[in-house]
Design a protein around this motif. Sequence first.
Motif, PDB file in Angstrom:
ATOM      1  N   UNK A  21       0.827  -1.208   0.135  1.00 21.67           N
ATOM      2  CA  UNK A  21      -0.156   0.101   0.168  1.00 21.67           C
ATOM      3  C   UNK A  21       0.861   1.061   0.196  1.00 21.67           C
ATOM      4  N   UNK A  22       1.803   1.192   0.807  1.00 22.84           N
ATOM      5  CA  UNK A  22       2.862   2.394   0.796  1.00 22.84           C
ATOM      6  C   UNK A  22       3.440   2.635  -0.507  1.00 22.84           C
ATOM      7  N   UNK A  23       3.884   1.647  -1.134  1.00 20.49           N
ATOM      8  CA  UNK A  23       4.211   1.928  -2.856  1.00 20.49           C
ATOM      9  C   UNK A  23       3.395   2.011  -3.621  1.00 20.49           C
ATOM     10  N   UNK A  24       2.011   1.747  -3.423  1.00 16.97           N
ATOM     11  CA  UNK A  24       1.051   2.175  -4.515  1.00 16.97           C
ATOM     12  C   UNK A  24       0.656   3.592  -4.232  1.00 16.97           C
ATOM     13  N   UNK A  25       0.793   4.020  -3.035  1.00 17.89           N
ATOM     14  CA  UNK A  25       0.109   5.323  -2.505  1.00 17.89           C
ATOM     15  C   UNK A  25       1.169   6.388  -2.879  1.00 17.89           C
ATOM     16  N   UNK A  26       2.558   6.078  -2.816  1.00 20.51           N
ATOM     17  CA  UNK A  26       3.433   7.324  -2.888  1.00 20.51           C
ATOM     18  C   UNK A  26       4.184   7.233  -4.279  1.00 20.51           C
ATOM     19  N   UNK A  27       4.328   8.430  -4.670  1.00 24.47           N
ATOM     20  CA  UNK A  27       4.963   8.695  -5.957  1.00 24.47           C
ATOM     21  C   UNK A  27       6.558   7.837  -5.949  1.00 24.47           C
ATOM     22  N   UNK A  28       6.961   7.585  -7.126  1.00 21.73           N
ATOM     23  CA  UNK A  28       8.605   6.965  -7.039  1.00 21.73           C
ATOM     24  C   UNK A  28       9.501   7.911  -6.311  1.00 21.73           C
ATOM     25  N   UNK A  29       9.486   9.228  -6.531  1.00 28.19           N
ATOM     26  CA  UNK A  29      10.489  10.218  -6.148  1.00 28.19           C
ATOM     27  C   UNK A  29      10.300  10.078  -4.608  1.00 28.19           C
ATOM     28  N   UNK A  30       9.230  10.154  -4.043  1.00 29.67           N
ATOM     29  CA  UNK A  30       9.031   9.972  -2.694  1.00 29.67           C
ATOM     30  C   UNK A  30       9.598   8.832  -1.850  1.00 29.67           C
TER      31      UNK A  30
END
Length: 125
Positions: A21-30
């Motif tokens: 969920x963290x990886x789905x919710x955050x953009x790559x840069x973040x």
Amino acid sequence: MNVVLWIIAGLLAALFLGAGVLKLAQPKEKLAASGMGWTDDFSAGTIKLVAGLEVLAAVGLILPALLDIAPVLVPLAALGLVIVMVGAVVVHARRKEVPQVALNLVLLALAAVVVWGRFGPESFS
């Protein structure tokens, strides 16, 4: 043994659901800025694919057995996590990220225990 397998599956499900969920919710840069430097080596689509696989595996570790609908999906979900963790070990080893490799190996071993247990002595059949 059944209780131990449920505990391991629950722990893995919680960890991978959170990570996915963290990886789905955050953009790559973040993600890269928050300590996931490996994301710089992959496209945003690949990162979302890995995240989706982690979420699906987390769901697959618990719901099929809990609902008694196609419980064979539990060891298959764990097998999917083994494959994802092999990939993670390779990525982190190439980047010389030893602590992450160690964590991935532990998660791989836990998922392998679920595969062994649910296909073997403690299957749901």
